[in-house]
Design a protein around this motif. Structure first.
Motif, PDB file in Angstrom:
ATOM      1  N   LYS A  81       7.073  58.190   1.787  1.00 32.85           N
ATOM      2  CA  LYS A  81       7.028  57.802   3.041  1.00 32.85           C
ATOM      3  C   LYS A  81       8.824  57.461   3.185  1.00 32.85           C
ATOM      4  O   LYS A  81       9.520  57.133   2.352  1.00 32.85           O
ATOM      5  CB  LYS A  81       6.520  56.432   3.586  1.00 32.85           C
ATOM      6  CG  LYS A  81       5.089  56.493   3.164  1.00 32.85           C
ATOM      7  CD  LYS A  81       4.391  55.163   2.967  1.00 32.85           C
ATOM      8  CE  LYS A  81       4.495  54.397   1.690  1.00 32.85           C
ATOM      9  NZ  LYS A  81       3.899  54.940   0.466  1.00 32.85           N
ATOM     10  N   PRO A 125      11.181  55.122   5.043  1.00 29.67           N
ATOM     11  CA  PRO A 125      11.245  54.044   6.057  1.00 29.67           C
ATOM     12  C   PRO A 125      12.565  54.079   6.539  1.00 29.67           C
ATOM     13  O   PRO A 125      13.593  54.905   6.248  1.00 29.67           O
ATOM     14  CB  PRO A 125      11.408  52.826   4.946  1.00 29.67           C
ATOM     15  CG  PRO A 125      11.899  53.446   3.643  1.00 29.67           C
ATOM     16  CD  PRO A 125      11.337  54.865   3.666  1.00 29.67           C
ATOM     17  N   GLN A 184       9.992  55.774   0.057  1.00 25.58           N
ATOM     18  CA  GLN A 184       9.071  54.950  -0.962  1.00 25.58           C
ATOM     19  C   GLN A 184       7.869  55.957  -1.373  1.00 25.58           C
ATOM     20  O   GLN A 184       7.504  57.068  -0.872  1.00 25.58           O
ATOM     21  CB  GLN A 184       8.595  54.118  -0.079  1.00 25.58           C
ATOM     22  CG  GLN A 184       9.444  52.956   0.608  1.00 25.58           C
ATOM     23  CD  GLN A 184       8.934  52.444   1.880  1.00 25.58           C
ATOM     24  OE1 GLN A 184       8.305  53.188   2.784  1.00 25.58           O
ATOM     25  NE2 GLN A 184       9.113  51.415   2.407  1.00 25.58           N
ATOM     26  N   ASP A 227       2.570  60.047  -2.274  1.00 27.92           N
ATOM     27  CA  ASP A 227       2.142  58.986  -0.955  1.00 27.92           C
ATOM     28  C   ASP A 227       3.770  58.766  -0.471  1.00 27.92           C
ATOM     29  O   ASP A 227       4.198  57.290  -0.277  1.00 27.92           O
ATOM     30  CB  ASP A 227       1.768  57.599  -1.478  1.00 27.92           C
ATOM     31  CG  ASP A 227       1.539  56.868  -0.327  1.00 27.92           C
ATOM     32  OD1 ASP A 227       1.187  57.352   0.822  1.00 27.92           O
ATOM     33  OD2 ASP A 227       0.880  55.717  -0.523  1.00 27.92           O
ATOM     34  N   ASP A 255       5.261  50.062  -4.151  1.00 27.73           N
ATOM     35  CA  ASP A 255       5.676  51.077  -4.231  1.00 27.73           C
ATOM     36  C   ASP A 255       7.407  51.129  -4.840  1.00 27.73           C
ATOM     37  O   ASP A 255       7.763  50.141  -4.935  1.00 27.73           O
ATOM     38  CB  ASP A 255       6.092  51.678  -2.724  1.00 27.73           C
ATOM     39  CG  ASP A 255       4.892  52.677  -2.265  1.00 27.73           C
ATOM     40  OD1 ASP A 255       4.090  52.765  -2.712  1.00 27.73           O
ATOM     41  OD2 ASP A 255       5.224  53.017  -1.186  1.00 27.73           O
ATOM     42  N   ARG A 304      -4.187  53.129  -7.367  1.00 29.70           N
ATOM     43  CA  ARG A 304      -2.878  52.382  -7.097  1.00 29.70           C
ATOM     44  C   ARG A 304      -2.910  51.271  -8.072  1.00 29.70           C
ATOM     45  O   ARG A 304      -3.872  50.413  -8.139  1.00 29.70           O
ATOM     46  CB  ARG A 304      -2.862  52.008  -5.521  1.00 29.70           C
ATOM     47  CG  ARG A 304      -2.638  53.006  -4.663  1.00 29.70           C
ATOM     48  CD  ARG A 304      -1.343  53.719  -4.637  1.00 29.70           C
ATOM     49  NE  ARG A 304      -1.064  54.785  -3.726  1.00 29.70           N
ATOM     50  CZ  ARG A 304      -1.598  56.117  -4.000  1.00 29.70           C
ATOM     51  NH1 ARG A 304      -1.934  56.360  -5.121  1.00 29.70           N
ATOM     52  NH2 ARG A 304      -1.371  56.956  -3.101  1.00 29.70           N
ATOM     53  N   LYS A 309       9.804  48.707   7.427  1.00 30.95           N
ATOM     54  CA  LYS A 309       8.555  48.412   6.549  1.00 30.95           C
ATOM     55  C   LYS A 309       8.496  48.419   5.053  1.00 30.95           C
ATOM     56  O   LYS A 309       9.607  49.441   4.387  1.00 30.95           O
ATOM     57  CB  LYS A 309       7.534  49.307   6.958  1.00 30.95           C
ATOM     58  CG  LYS A 309       6.035  49.111   6.537  1.00 30.95           C
ATOM     59  CD  LYS A 309       4.889  49.999   7.050  1.00 30.95           C
ATOM     60  CE  LYS A 309       3.583  49.463   6.797  1.00 30.95           C
ATOM     61  NZ  LYS A 309       2.984  50.180   5.962  1.00 30.95           N
ATOM     62  N   HIS A 349      10.858  51.813  -4.323  1.00 30.92           N
ATOM     63  CA  HIS A 349      12.002  51.704  -3.021  1.00 30.92           C
ATOM     64  C   HIS A 349      13.033  52.354  -3.701  1.00 30.92           C
ATOM     65  O   HIS A 349      13.968  51.912  -4.323  1.00 30.92           O
ATOM     66  CB  HIS A 349      12.129  50.729  -2.643  1.00 30.92           C
ATOM     67  CG  HIS A 349      11.050  50.179  -1.684  1.00 30.92           C
ATOM     68  ND1 HIS A 349       9.550  49.713  -2.309  1.00 30.92           N
ATOM     69  CD2 HIS A 349      10.751  50.125  -0.111  1.00 30.92           C
ATOM     70  CE1 HIS A 349       8.754  49.488  -1.613  1.00 30.92           C
ATOM     71  NE2 HIS A 349       9.345  49.696  -0.160  1.00 30.92           N
ATOM     72  N   PRO A 402      -2.217  55.581   1.040  1.00 32.87           N
ATOM     73  CA  PRO A 402      -2.043  54.191   0.293  1.00 32.87           C
ATOM     74  C   PRO A 402      -3.601  53.695  -0.019  1.00 32.87           C
ATOM     75  O   PRO A 402      -3.861  52.853  -0.673  1.00 32.87           O
ATOM     76  CB  PRO A 402      -1.636  53.446   1.398  1.00 32.87           C
ATOM     77  CG  PRO A 402      -0.893  54.369   2.289  1.00 32.87           C
ATOM     78  CD  PRO A 402      -1.787  55.864   2.040  1.00 32.87           C
ATOM     79  N   THR A 409       5.046  56.257  -4.864  1.00 30.03           N
ATOM     80  CA  THR A 409       4.352  55.577  -6.219  1.00 30.03           C
ATOM     81  C   THR A 409       3.834  56.747  -6.990  1.00 30.03           C
ATOM     82  O   THR A 409       4.000  57.881  -6.890  1.00 30.03           O
ATOM     83  CB  THR A 409       3.290  54.641  -5.876  1.00 30.03           C
ATOM     84  OG1 THR A 409       3.154  53.802  -6.923  1.00 30.03           O
ATOM     85  CG2 THR A 409       2.037  55.216  -5.261  1.00 30.03           C
ATOM     86  N   VAL A 412       6.455  48.425   1.194  1.00 27.95           N
ATOM     87  CA  VAL A 412       5.182  48.698   0.793  1.00 27.95           C
ATOM     88  C   VAL A 412       5.099  48.258  -0.341  1.00 27.95           C
ATOM     89  O   VAL A 412       5.710  48.622  -1.487  1.00 27.95           O
ATOM     90  CB  VAL A 412       5.075  50.378   0.866  1.00 27.95           C
ATOM     91  CG1 VAL A 412       3.564  50.721   0.256  1.00 27.95           C
ATOM     92  CG2 VAL A 412       5.230  50.967   2.329  1.00 27.95           C
ATOM     93  N   GLN A 413       4.257  47.305  -0.545  1.00 26.82           N
ATOM     94  CA  GLN A 413       3.780  46.607  -1.983  1.00 26.82           C
ATOM     95  C   GLN A 413       3.584  47.572  -2.988  1.00 26.82           C
ATOM     96  O   GLN A 413       2.693  48.395  -2.603  1.00 26.82           O
ATOM     97  CB  GLN A 413       2.907  45.504  -1.781  1.00 26.82           C
ATOM     98  CG  GLN A 413       2.738  44.884  -3.022  1.00 26.82           C
ATOM     99  CD  GLN A 413       1.518  43.785  -3.078  1.00 26.82           C
ATOM    100  OE1 GLN A 413       0.854  43.607  -1.835  1.00 26.82           O
ATOM    101  NE2 GLN A 413       1.691  43.029  -3.876  1.00 26.82           N
TER     102      GLN A 413
END
Lengths: 501, 540
Positions: free
Chosen positions: A442, A444, A425, A440, A469, A266, A464, A471, A261, A427, A466-467
């Motif tokens: 993840k 959740p 999640q 990256d 990302d 990004r 959580k 989803h 992250p 990106t 993640v800005q």
């Protein structure tokens, strides 16, 4: 009694089994038209004309009118309205005149003697450049509320801009004035003025684009590809040239799960540094939603196209499909979700338009870029059958999760069970290299699923968010109140901003 | 070209029938396709020493012929060579004086027929045929295959299928699996619909591949999902995994003449299901082995691709002019090509706001722009291409002895605004632009026939508004200008090298004077300029 119950259980099981396999074609039907003989109707733009007629622009530079395309396909009648244009990637009808966008002009075509063929080709604006490279396609919108045509201009190739305003969006005023409006465009596939006068275009996977994207053309903004920024000195209205994203820092083939992250590549981090940078509204996830985004059609039929009023329908050239996008605004930034919608078109979709009856006309070609459909060109129509598919209708970001609304009431037992959902999640690196993997990753936890009293919506709580990302949320376990699984149990939400409430 | 190969199976069936019952004479009917500058049959097969009757039906709007040449002849060069001496070629009706040509029809006028009877050569080989009218040869050609194999498209016999059920992500080892069903494939073509299964199945096709002669063969496969081809147990090409059928994979095999064991394996997971296969080799073009033909397969072989990409879409002018806006050689990036009735064409530049080039014969081939992504400039399809001057503006006010303003490459003429064009009642374009407050219109028309007669290109400019004092119109410019009669003979720079073109023209305009290398006249309300080709009126 007992045997009756067994029978009814059996019946229910049978019904569930049958319902287990909803098909897109049950809800949206594709009708294929024969095309005019002696030409390749490589549809690149479609516009509505009076009396239910259509104008169809093609990559070969022809414009055909089609009558009765809203009825049985055998009734369709074609007439060649104009030919010899250098590709027709934009059509807009107003005041008995068809305004077209070709590779280097916005022009008004008029049939002055009423023989059904254009005889007047008035150039409105030809002030942007063209270098001779095949890549420099030009996509024109319909009129916005001021009567302007917005034109998105493909770069010269994937990286550079060899002619003025290649890699830009320009507005053409009714008097022919050209207003540079946004920089950062790479390779557009379609453009639309939405019902609220906001303008969107699709851009394609490549440098600075890990996937195709839906982009919001905010005047003055930088859309992300710095290749065309050399023309800022010709656009004083745009202010100073934005600082460049630094390509070197972002090299190095990151694979799924390898990014961190804190990596500088990004979008969410670069937005803090480059104030004009507007993030993609929606990533059209590569290989899953499509590989080559093209037309954007809003459903303004007021329910005649089904339950997705005012949502956007976005086509893909290589996948020969149409996806569905719901947009919301959070902290002044547009973002939203894309769902699969309808596949199975005959060729690579490029041009599309919906009429007031809620019939979506779509066509295209596979020339130069392969398309799943398999046909070299096509002209088709998509009609709602009247049956409502069980789908997520809208998906909105919340501070700790998402709110889903459904097209029909949900089965409370499955919809309230967090195990009916799953999410990941990820990106894309925002970098100069062509394309890129999902990085990256993840997983959740979905901690809670709360069904509303009317059973039409579900509030999902994530451990959580993640800005920045995407989803990716799966709804595999959710059933409708009458036991149907979802037609498309997946959505990809691009979370540019997390709302405060 | 390959596209037309499809018509041959029907023809071959007819040939087989006639061979069986009529025995000695093979009759081939070749038609011309209207407005396409093509034959409908571009390939046919005969046996050595066989009597052959060619019935030639010209259904096009212009005259054509068929000339047969020896194997290996560059027929385009042989036909185009005639354009070096068009007067002599005209006397021969464009039938070449070439020892390699061994049979020809007479020139056949539109909607007329001719017949040609000959004995096929004893020597096996590929004998090209071509139309030798000027500008036609580049695309109007075909080949006669003389050999023992003839008369049947090579392919599969004794084809059988085995259907397997299963859920795979890659091709399984079918040899270890038990087929769900098996059977014969009567038409000898690989096909996906041997049963009603749409998802989660596999197919193995086995059959006999009849290889017509020793040589290198290519095999192509495109499938959704995975597929591969074996010949004699050796894997030749494979595209495994889950994917759409957009990618064509190609593999090669060196094969001896005779029967070989063919095996194709395929599986379908879910969603779209498609299967295409084809092969090609010495003496025959890419031929489908599957029931459905992949649109991209015909063009995959390198030889075919180069040939197909840039030829095959000639825009043929009939009663009305044809407008073609695209990249045209010598006319910049914003060219407007116009093919006029009367066999002359121009490309006009909205960068220079001026006539860029003109030529006679055929108009233009759109294939470069319509087959691929659309890049690159296309040269004229005709010949005798000239440019009146280097690409620059038509009007200027210049000091005595000063040079004409040049146009930066890719730039626009300063002080000019492009307004667009209209089509008049004859659908002739009238170009409109503004220069220094003057509204200018330009119209072109061909007087006579610029292909065979005394055709001239007549250009009329009309100026509306206050013409700047001292304004000049430049008619032409070249280092090689000689006065001739009322006008000038101009040798312009060569625009194209692809075809045999003589870049000379004769230009006349009232009041035109030679100043250095420029022919100019004072700008006035109406200017008429006539361009003609000296090769047409023997005025060298």
């Amino acid at each position: 009694m007992k045997s009756l119950r067994i029978l009814s259980t059996l019946l229910l099981a049978t019904a569930t089994l049958r319902a287990a396999d909803p098909q897109e074609s049950d809800y949206y039907k594709i009708t294929t038209f024969d095309t005019p003989p002696g030409t390749a109707l490589e549809v690149s733009s479609i516009e509505l004309l009076p009396d239910g007629k259509l104008a169809i622009g093609t990559r070969r530079g022809e414009i055909w009118t089609a009558s009765n395309a809203d009825s049985e396909p055998a009734n369709v009648k074609y007439q060649l309205f104009a030919s010899g244009q250098h590709e027709v990637m934009g059509l807009a009808w107003k005041d008995q005149t068809l305004t077209i966008t070709n590779r280097y002009e916005v022009a008004r075509l008029t049939d002055t003697n009423g023989d059904g063929r254009a005889d007047k080709f008035e150039t409105v604006c030809d002030k942007w450049g063209v270098s001779g490279d095949y890549h420099e396609y030009s996509f024109g919108s319909r009129f916005d509320k001021d009567g302007d045509i917005w034109v998105v201009l493909c770069l010269t190739g994937s990286f550079n801009s060899s002619a003025p305003f290649r890699g830009w969006c320009v507005r053409v005023k009714p008097d022919g004035t050209m207003v540079p409006t946004c920089s950062g465009v790479r390779s557009p596939g379609g453009i639309v003025v939405n019902y609220d006068n906001e303008v969107y275009y699709t851009d394609n996977q490549g440098p600075w684009h890990g996937a195709c994207t839906l982009q919001h053309l905010v005047p003055g903004s930088f859309q992300g590809h710095p290749g065309g920024n050399v023309w800022y000195d010709k656009a004083p209205n745009m202010g100073p040239r934005p600082i460049d994203p630094i390509p070197e820092a972002f090299q190095g083939g990151k694979k799924k799960g390898e990014g961190k992250p804190a990596d500088p590549d990004r979008m969410v981090l670069e937005r803090q540094r480059i104030k004009q940078l507007v993030p993609p509204v929606v990533y059209m996830v590569h290989g899953k939603i499509g590989n080559s985004s093209s037309f954007i059609v809003p459903d303004l039929s007021g329910g005649k196209f089904g339950p997705f009023s005012r949502q956007l329908f976005i086509a893909d050239q290589s996948h020969s499909n149409i996806s569905r996008v719901f947009i919301e605004e959070v902290n002044g930034i547009k973002q939203g979700v894309v769902f699969p919608f309808r596949k199975g078109f005959r060729s690579g979709l490029i041009g599309g338009r919906m009429n007031e009856k809620g019939q979506l006309f779509a066509g295209g070609s596979d020339r130069g870029w392969g398309a799943k459909g398999g046909q070299p060109f096509s002209f088709e129509r998509l009609d709602w059958t009247g049956k409502v598919p069980f789908e997520v209708h809208e998906m909105r970001a919340k501070p700790d999760g998402f709110e889903l609304t459904f097209t029909e009431p949900v089965d409370e037992k499955t919809a309230a069970n967090p195990a009916s959902y799953s999410a990941r999640q990820f990106t894309y690196a925002y970098r100069a290299e062509y394309g890129g993997d999902e990085v990256d990753e993840k997983i959740p936890k979905i901690t809670k699923a709360t069904v509303s009293a009317d059973k039409k919506s579900v509030r999902l709580t994530f451990d959580k968010l993640v800005q920045g990302d995407i989803h990716e949320v799966h709804f595999d376990g959710v059933r409708s109140a009458d036991g149907k699984p979802m037609l498309h149990p997946i959505g990809y939400y691009t979370l540019n901003e997390i709302p405060a409430k | 070209m390959n596209m037309i190969r499809r018509s041959v199976p029907a023809l071959a069936t007819a040939l087989l029938a006639s061979a069986a019952f009529a025995a000695d004479v093979e009759t081939i009917t070749i038609k011309t396709l209207r407005a396409q500058m093509k034959y409908d049959v571009t390939e046919f097969d005969v046996k050595p020493g066989q009597k052959v009757k060619v019935i030639f039906r010209n259904e096009d709007d212009m005259p054509h012929n068929i000339c047969f040449f020896q194997p290996g002849t560059d027929v385009i060069a042989a036909a185009n060579k005639q354009m070096d001496k068009p007067e002599e070629a005209l006397k021969r009706n464009w039938i070449p004086d070439d020892p390699r040509m061994w049979a020809h029809t007479k020139p056949v006028n539109p909607k007329e027929n001719d017949e040609l009877t000959f004995t096929a050569p004893e020597k096996p080989g590929v004998y090209p045929f071509v139309c030798t009218f000027p500008g036609h040869a580049a695309i109007m050609q075909g080949k006669m295959n003389v050999g023992e194999t003839g008369q049947r498209l090579p392919g599969l016999t004794d084809l059988k299928f085995e259907l397997f059920l299963g859920n795979w992500k890659t091709l399984p080892d079918f040899a270890k699996l038990k087929p769900h069903r098996e059977g014969d494939v009567k038409d000898g073509l690989v096909q996906i619909k041997v049963d009603d299964y749409k998802n989660e199945f596999g197919l193995v096709f086995t059959g006999k591949l009849d290889v017509p002669k020793d040589g290198d063969y290519s095999f192509q496969i495109a499938s959704d999902d995975g597929g591969r081809i074996f010949v004699d147990g050796r894997r030749v090409v494979e595209n495994d995994g889950i994917h759409p059928a957009t990618t064509i994979r190609e593999g090669k095999a060196k094969l001896k003449k005779g029967a070989h064991v063919f095996r194709l394996e395929y599986f379908q997971a879910t969603g779209q299901a498609e299967l295409f296969a084809a092969w090609g080799g010495p003496g025959f073009v890419t031929t489908p082995l599957s029931k459905t033909e992949h649109p991209g397969m015909k063009a995959v072989t390198k030889k075919g691709k180069n040939k197909n990409e840039n030829t095959g879409f000639p825009l043929v002018v009939a009663q009305e002019p044809i407008v073609y806006r695209n990249f045209i050689t010598g006319a910049g990036n914003r060219a407007i090509g116009v093919g006029y009735p009367g066999n002359a064409s121009i490309a006009w530049s909205t960068e220079a706001m001026n006539l860029a080039i003109a030529w006679r014969g055929a108009f233009i081939d759109a294939a470069r722009h319509w087959n691929g992504r659309g890049g690159g400039a296309q040269p004229p399809l005709g010949f005798d291409v000239f440019r009146p001057a280097e690409l620059s503006q038509p009007f200027a006010v210049i000091a005595d002895g000063a040079t004409w303003p040049a146009l930066e490459k890719g730039g626009r003429a300063a002080g000019y605004t492009w307004r667009g064009y209209e089509l008049d009642e004859k659908r002739m374009p009238i170009f409109r632009y503004d220069w220094e407050g003057v509204k200018v219109s330009e119209r072109y028309e061909v007087a006579g026939d610029a292909l065979t007669g005394d055709g001239r290109l007549v250009r009329t400019l009309k100026l509306d508004g206050k013409i700047p004092a001292g304004a000049l119109f430049r008619v032409a410019s070249s280092a090689k200008i000689t006065p001739q009669g009322a006008g000038f003979l101009v040798e312009s720079g060569r625009v194209v090298t692809e075809i045999n073109s003589d870049p000379k023209f004769v230009v006349t305009a009232e009041g035109a004077k030679l100043n250095g290398k420029d022919i100019t006249l004072p700008a006035r309300a109406e200017i008429k300029v006539t361009y003609s080709w000296p090769s047409l009126h023997g005025a060298h």
